[in-house]
Motif scaffolding. Structure first.
Motif, PDB file in Angstrom:
ATOM      1  N   ARG A 157     -39.582  21.902 108.038  1.00  0.00           N
ATOM      2  CA  ARG A 157     -40.853  22.596 108.256  1.00  0.00           C
ATOM      3  C   ARG A 157     -41.323  22.432 109.695  1.00  0.00           C
ATOM      4  NH1 ARG A 157     -43.465  20.344 102.602  1.00  0.00           N
ATOM      5  NH2 ARG A 157     -41.989  21.430 101.235  1.00  0.00           N
ATOM      6  N   ASN A 158     -41.866  23.505 110.238  1.00  0.00           N
ATOM      7  CA  ASN A 158     -42.262  23.538 111.635  1.00  0.00           C
ATOM      8  C   ASN A 158     -43.605  24.234 111.740  1.00  0.00           C
ATOM      9  OD1 ASN A 158     -42.562  24.401 114.387  1.00  0.00           O
ATOM     10  ND2 ASN A 158     -40.372  24.110 114.695  1.00  0.00           N
ATOM     11  N   ALA A 159     -44.565  23.572 112.360  1.00  0.00           N
ATOM     12  CA  ALA A 159     -45.926  24.101 112.427  1.00  0.00           C
ATOM     13  C   ALA A 159     -46.170  24.974 113.648  1.00  0.00           C
ATOM     14  CB  ALA A 159     -46.927  22.953 112.407  1.00  0.00           C
ATOM     15  N   SER A 160     -45.106  25.464 114.288  1.00  0.00           N
ATOM     16  CA  SER A 160     -45.310  26.266 115.497  1.00  0.00           C
ATOM     17  C   SER A 160     -45.843  27.657 115.184  1.00  0.00           C
ATOM     18  CB  SER A 160     -44.000  26.376 116.287  1.00  0.00           C
ATOM     19  OG  SER A 160     -43.010  27.055 115.546  1.00  0.00           O
TER      20      SER A 160
ATOM     21  N   PRO B  12     -50.181  26.571 110.878  1.00  0.00           N
ATOM     22  CA  PRO B  12     -50.571  25.158 110.822  1.00  0.00           C
ATOM     23  C   PRO B  12     -49.935  24.455 109.628  1.00  0.00           C
ATOM     24  CG  PRO B  12     -52.380  26.568 110.137  1.00  0.00           C
ATOM     25  CD  PRO B  12     -51.336  27.472 110.701  1.00  0.00           C
ATOM     26  N   ASP B  13     -49.795  23.152 109.739  1.00  0.00           N
ATOM     27  CA  ASP B  13     -49.066  22.429 108.692  1.00  0.00           C
ATOM     28  C   ASP B  13     -49.807  22.382 107.363  1.00  0.00           C
ATOM     29  OD1 ASP B  13     -51.029  20.605 109.309  1.00  0.00           O
ATOM     30  OD2 ASP B  13     -49.678  19.095 110.152  1.00  0.00           O
TER      31      ASP B  13
ATOM     32  N   ASN C  51     -45.293  27.476 105.694  1.00  0.00           N
ATOM     33  CA  ASN C  51     -44.242  26.616 106.242  1.00  0.00           C
ATOM     34  C   ASN C  51     -43.283  26.089 105.180  1.00  0.00           C
ATOM     35  OD1 ASN C  51     -45.147  26.633 109.012  1.00  0.00           O
ATOM     36  ND2 ASN C  51     -46.862  25.367 108.347  1.00  0.00           N
ATOM     37  N   TYR C  52     -43.561  26.337 103.916  1.00  0.00           N
ATOM     38  CA  TYR C  52     -42.715  25.809 102.847  1.00  0.00           C
ATOM     39  C   TYR C  52     -41.526  26.717 102.540  1.00  0.00           C
ATOM     40  CZ  TYR C  52     -46.257  22.273 101.670  1.00  0.00           C
ATOM     41  OH  TYR C  52     -47.112  21.206 101.697  1.00  0.00           O
TER      42      TYR C  52
ATOM     43  N   SER D 277     -45.876  25.294 120.538  1.00  0.00           N
ATOM     44  CA  SER D 277     -46.003  24.477 119.325  1.00  0.00           C
ATOM     45  C   SER D 277     -46.839  23.233 119.609  1.00  0.00           C
ATOM     46  CB  SER D 277     -44.613  24.079 118.831  1.00  0.00           C
ATOM     47  OG  SER D 277     -44.012  23.184 119.744  1.00  0.00           O
TER      48      SER D 277
ATOM     49  N   GLU E  69     -46.006  20.209 119.275  1.00  0.00           N
ATOM     50  CA  GLU E  69     -45.190  19.106 119.793  1.00  0.00           C
ATOM     51  C   GLU E  69     -45.409  18.922 121.294  1.00  0.00           C
ATOM     52  OE1 GLU E  69     -40.447  18.096 120.516  1.00  0.00           O
ATOM     53  OE2 GLU E  69     -41.036  19.797 119.278  1.00  0.00           O
TER      54      GLU E  69
END
Length: 555
Positions: free
Chosen positions: A238-241, A244-245, A250-251, A316, A318
């Motif tokens: 999963r990546n929140a870019s 949002p998480d 994202n799933y 993102s 990160e």
């Protein structure tokens, strides 16, 4: 230099458009609602943009990208278009836009506009006809599907704005697809008539004088006609870019609701229209957390598709690191040797990078200057977002002031996009930072007012003057716009690369740590003082201060 002084392009240059102008161009993004209000209604407009064009020209940008100003109910602030041929009254008129283009060209600025064609507003006449029944001339212009036998949606596809990507329509007794808000139904690109009509829109704006387009959600145009369920994505993938998480979007591994191979043929049709004009170009937004680099490579390969694209690698949450910079750029160079990327650190959809990467925790100005130098020396074109040249942090918007439906939906874990969309600040001593004489559509934070243009213009140590000087430096050396790039091995959180073009070799080294660094890069270079970076060689050893850098010509 007075940044409001007009600088006109010599006539002999104006009549010889460069078809390659976009390669290495610096594109300044304008969010029109928040740039400059000229009529006191608290909302920015086209006349306001015209008033500030000299500022952008003197900053050193090559082009402007204006976010949507088309007629719209503004449920998603212009990204829900109800008339592709009209200017929304809140921004002005078609004549206002025509004059804006003339003024920009006189200043040597190209004009790119945001084209949102993956979906329309549900108030677009096309959709009104399409939803009126299953037998009409536009019945197949949008993505419609029957329910499952139990009445539930056709599959498990999700909307980026939360919930199912399917909305029930009582008129047709079918579901329609929407990747974003339910009021933004997706167009059916599998229908050639839809493609034809959208390409007519493209030609209309090119004939009006625009130099190109930013293509919103370029990989969302086609869906899989099989309507297969998307598979689940493992938690570690999963990546929140993109979302949002806190968003279940994202799933899923989005194999079937976007990024379909049919898109390549449409992009070739799109490029053919652009090629009818002397120097039209386009940049596409690729929204894919798992395969963004590969998609950018496909879409920009050769000369028959899109000119350049950007993905969310540096947008993102990160934090930026030397390892990430090298990994992202080298991955792109490997999979897209003939492609072209457009790099950005901020835009209207993400937290401003001054806050997203923690710059305000320590030495904010030094940090923002060094990451700016990195952005402006990478191989590729560049998008700058209004206000980043001032070092603006993300604004903290109270819940009662929120406008963004995305933020309202996921509050308080995700506060939406309003924090990066607050008005531009021009003068610290004027109401609302000089943006408007009346209450603006979003509040102007005090911290932004203190960083307004008038507080930084002419101050040698300001973030603004660093941007202006470095853009002038970049423009003076074609190697930065068109040269190759090769990375060197470095100590941890130091990034180093060589840019080379027509025999000119430039060493670029940047220290992202908060301490001094010394190392031998294996080449020696003479510092280029115009870069405003103070790293230095002592023998074969390069010495960098904390958050320092070096740019020099290799001997």
């Amino acid at each position: 230099m007075n940044v409001f002084t007009s600088v006109a392009t010599p006539p002999e240059e104006a009549v010889k458009p460069d078809p390659d102008w976009w390669r290495g161009a610096v594109i300044y993004q304008i969010y029109p609602r928040s740039f400059q209000d000229s009529n006191g209604d608290g909302i920015g407009d086209l006349t306001g943009i015209r008033q500030r064009l000299p500022y952008i020209a003197n900053l050193g940008a090559d082009a402007i990208w204006i976010s949507p100003f088309f007629t719209s109910p503004m449920k998603d602030f212009g990204y829900d278009v109800s008339d592709y041929y009209g200017v929304d009254h809140m921004f002005g008129s078609l004549e206002d836009f025509r004059v804006l283009v003339e003024d920009a060209h006189a200043l040597g600025l190209k004009v790119m506009i945001d084209l949102v064609i993956s979906h329309t507003s549900d108030q677009h006449p096309w959709f009104a006809e399409s939803r009126s029944g299953q037998e009409n001339s536009k019945a197949d212009w949008y993505v419609w599907a029957d329910p499952k036998p139990d009445g539930s949606p056709p599959n498990n596809w999700l909307s980026i704005f939360g919930g199912s990507a399917w909305e029930w329509d009582t008129s047709r007794r079918q579901y329609y697809m929407h990747n974003f808000l339910a009021s933004q139904p997706d167009l059916n690109f599998h229908n050639p008539q839809v493609q034809d009509e959208l390409l007519a829109v493209v030609r209309f704006w090119l004939e009006l004088g625009v130099d190109g387009f930013r293509l919103d959600t370029i990989n969302f145009y086609f869906h899989a006609e099989s309507l297969q369920d998307n598979p689940a994505l493992a938690p570690e993938g999963r990546n929140a870019s993109i979302a949002p998480d806190v968003n279940p979007y994202n799933y899923q591994d989005h194999l079937y609701d976007k990024s379909q191979p049919e898109n390549l043929k449409f992009l070739e049709r799109f490029r053919a229209v652009l090629d009818e004009f002397p120097a039209a170009a386009a940049v596409g937004e690729v929204g894919d957390a798992q395969r963004g680099t590969e998609i950018v490579a496909q879409y920009t390969a050769g000369e028959r598709r899109i000119h350049m694209c950007y993905s969310f690698d540096f947008l993102s949450p990160e934090p930026l690191s030397a390892a990430k910079i090298r990994a992202v750029v080298e991955a792109f160079e490997k999979v897209a040797p003939d492609g072209w990327s457009c790099w950005a650190f901020s835009n209207h959809d993400v937290v401003r990078h001054a806050s997203r990467w923690g710059a305000f925790e320590r030495d904010p100005d030094r940090y923002l200057k060094i990451v700016t130098a990195i952005l402006l020396t990478l191989r590729g074109s560049v998008c700058l977002y209004q206000g980043e040249e001032l070092g603006l942090p993300e604004a903290d918007i109270a819940y009662e002031d929120l406008q963004d439906p995305y933020g309202i939906r996921f509050w308080p874990k995700f506060k939406g996009r309003d924090g990066c969309r607050t008005p531009m600040v021009w003068a610290s001593n004027l109401p609302n930072g000089g943006f408007s004489t009346e209450k603006p559509w979003l509040p102007v934070p005090d911290i932004h007012r203190a960083m307004a243009v008038d507080t930084q213009q002419g101050r040698d140590d300001s973030v603004f003057e660093f941007y202006r000087d470095f853009l002038e430096f970049r423009r003076a050396y074609p190697v930065f716009a068109k040269g190759s790039i090769s990375f060197l091995d470095t100590p941890e959180d130091v990034v180093a690369y060589i840019r080379e073009f027509e025999g000119d070799r430039i060493l670029c080294v940047f220290n992202l740590t908060h301490g001094p660094v010394e190392f031998a890069p294996g080449v020696e270079a003479e510092p280029m003082q115009a870069s405003r970076l103070n790293g230095r060689f002592e023998g074969k050893t390069l010495k960098l201060e904390a958050l320092g850098g070096f740019v020099g010509r290799i001997q």
